[in-house]
Design an enzyme around this catalytic site. Structure first.
Site, PDB file in Angstrom:
ATOM      1  CG  ASN A  12      66.726  23.095   4.585  1.00  0.00           C
ATOM      2  OD1 ASN A  12      66.374  23.643   5.634  1.00  0.00           O
ATOM      3  ND2 ASN A  12      66.086  22.066   4.056  1.00  0.00           N
ATOM      4  CD1 TRP A  13      71.913  25.928   7.976  1.00  0.00           C
ATOM      5  CD2 TRP A  13      71.782  27.045   9.922  1.00  0.00           C
ATOM      6  NE1 TRP A  13      73.083  26.639   8.132  1.00  0.00           N
ATOM      7  CE2 TRP A  13      73.029  27.336   9.320  1.00  0.00           C
ATOM      8  CE3 TRP A  13      71.491  27.647  11.137  1.00  0.00           C
ATOM      9  CZ2 TRP A  13      73.961  28.184   9.901  1.00  0.00           C
ATOM     10  CZ3 TRP A  13      72.406  28.495  11.731  1.00  0.00           C
ATOM     11  CH2 TRP A  13      73.630  28.760  11.112  1.00  0.00           C
ATOM     12  CE  LYS A  14      67.312  19.069   5.611  1.00  0.00           C
ATOM     13  NZ  LYS A  14      67.337  17.676   5.181  1.00  0.00           N
ATOM     14  CG  HIS A  99      62.600  19.897   2.438  1.00  0.00           C
ATOM     15  ND1 HIS A  99      62.609  18.673   3.073  1.00  0.00           N
ATOM     16  CD2 HIS A  99      63.874  20.144   2.070  1.00  0.00           C
ATOM     17  CE1 HIS A  99      63.847  18.212   3.081  1.00  0.00           C
ATOM     18  NE2 HIS A  99      64.629  19.078   2.480  1.00  0.00           N
ATOM     19  CD  GLU A 101      63.934  16.821   5.923  1.00  0.00           C
ATOM     20  OE1 GLU A 101      63.954  17.958   6.424  1.00  0.00           O
ATOM     21  OE2 GLU A 101      64.956  16.223   5.531  1.00  0.00           O
ATOM     22  CD  GLU A 169      66.181  19.261  -1.605  1.00  0.00           C
ATOM     23  OE1 GLU A 169      67.207  19.934  -1.502  1.00  0.00           O
ATOM     24  OE2 GLU A 169      65.431  19.002  -0.662  1.00  0.00           O
ATOM     25  N   GLY A 175      70.098  13.303   3.361  1.00  0.00           N
ATOM     26  CA  GLY A 175      70.643  12.896   4.648  1.00  0.00           C
ATOM     27  C   GLY A 175      71.156  11.459   4.696  1.00  0.00           C
ATOM     28  CB  SER A 214      73.931  13.076   0.134  1.00  0.00           C
ATOM     29  OG  SER A 214      73.084  12.439   1.072  1.00  0.00           O
ATOM     30  N   GLY A 235      71.678  20.477   3.033  1.00  0.00           N
ATOM     31  CA  GLY A 235      71.186  20.308   4.395  1.00  0.00           C
ATOM     32  C   GLY A 235      72.334  20.207   5.378  1.00  0.00           C
ATOM     33  N   GLY A 236      72.640  18.980   5.789  1.00  0.00           N
ATOM     34  CA  GLY A 236      73.636  18.749   6.839  1.00  0.00           C
ATOM     35  C   GLY A 236      74.950  19.489   6.647  1.00  0.00           C
TER      36      GLY A 236
END
Ligand code: PGA
Length: 252
Positions: A12-14, A99, A101, A169, A175, A214, A235-236
């Site tokens: 997930n590149w956000k 998600h 966010e 999640e 993150g 994470s 993610g990251g």
């Protein structure tokens, strides 16, 4: 892992990635085609601006493509929004909905997440439905109750292993570098599996349940091989192909 369920590792590149980032997607495609993730299916969810170009780069290959959100309606006067049929048209086969966010920063409710998931299914996309508790909710001992409520409110009716993926999640793990213990993940994924059976019947036993929050090359083996953990939403660590693929290699 769940016997008979193909693992799934999605990035997930956000709100990250520009034209120059397409090289990372090409590297992921080469690895997927070369079987570097073993049996696992690999997918990347770049921002909507890159979907069509990414679809072109990966055509005919084994890497799957997903979007990060969709509107519940197929078209209309919704400035700035993108519908599920548009994502499908751009080349996506998956879309993330709910998600944390979006639930937090865009005030999305379970009912809205469900409407988005239903729109995804109607458009022929597979919905990746995200759920997870906050730190306060876990500390209060409410984690399973919160996730149960989110799933009951967010999962689309009529879903099955080919149309719905669940991603657990924990909000406090996203993150932050923090992860739940393997025991906590096993307990939560077991509870989700039971609930999926209640909601979807026998098909619920084959739905993929991802863990997200994470996930890194250093912890992926411990997390991704647990019972009822059928992959990861990353993610990251998915922004660079090398790191993403080092995680996916847990299934090699
Ligand atoms: P993270 O994000 O891997 O950067 O913690 C996970 C997610 O939000 O899907």
């Amino acid at each position: 892992m769940t016997p008979g369920v193909r693992p799934f590792v999605a990035g997930n590149w956000k709100m990250n990635g520009v034209f120059a980032s397409l090289g990372e997607i090409e590297a992921m495609r080469r690895a997927a085609d070369a079987g570097e993730a073993g049996e696992a299916e690999l997918a990347v969810c770049p921002p909507a601006t890159l979907l069509a170009q990414a679809a072109w780069k990966i055509r005919g290959g084994k890497l799957s493509l997903g979007a990060q959100d969709c509107h519940p309606e197929p078209s209309g006067a919704f400035t700035g929004d993108i519908s599920a049929p548009m994502l499908k048209d751009a080349g996506a086969t998956y879309v993330i909905v709910g998600h944390s966010e979006r639930r937090t920063l865009h005030y999305e409710t379970d009912a809205l997440v469900r409407a988005k998931a239903e729109a995804a299914l109607k458009a022929g996309l597979t919905a990746i439905v995200c759920v997870g508790e906050t730190k306060e909710e876990r500390q209060a001992g409410d984690a399973i109750a919160v996730v149960t409520r989110q799933l009951k409110g967010s999962l689309p009716p009529g879903g099955g292993p080919d149309s719905v993926v669940v991603s657990y999640e924990p909000v406090w793990a996203i993150g932050t570098g923090l992860t739940p213990t393997p025991k906590d993940v096993t307990e939560m994924h077991g509870a989700i599996r039971t609930l999926l059976g209640e909601i979807y019947g026998p098909g619920g036993s084959k739905l993929r349940i991802l863990y997200g929050g994470s996930v890194k090359p250093g912890n992926c083996r411990d997390l991704l091989t647990l019972d009822n953990v059928d992959g990861a939403l990353i993610g990251g660590a998915s922004l660079k192909a090398a790191e993403f693929l080092a995680i996916a290699a847990a299934y090699r």
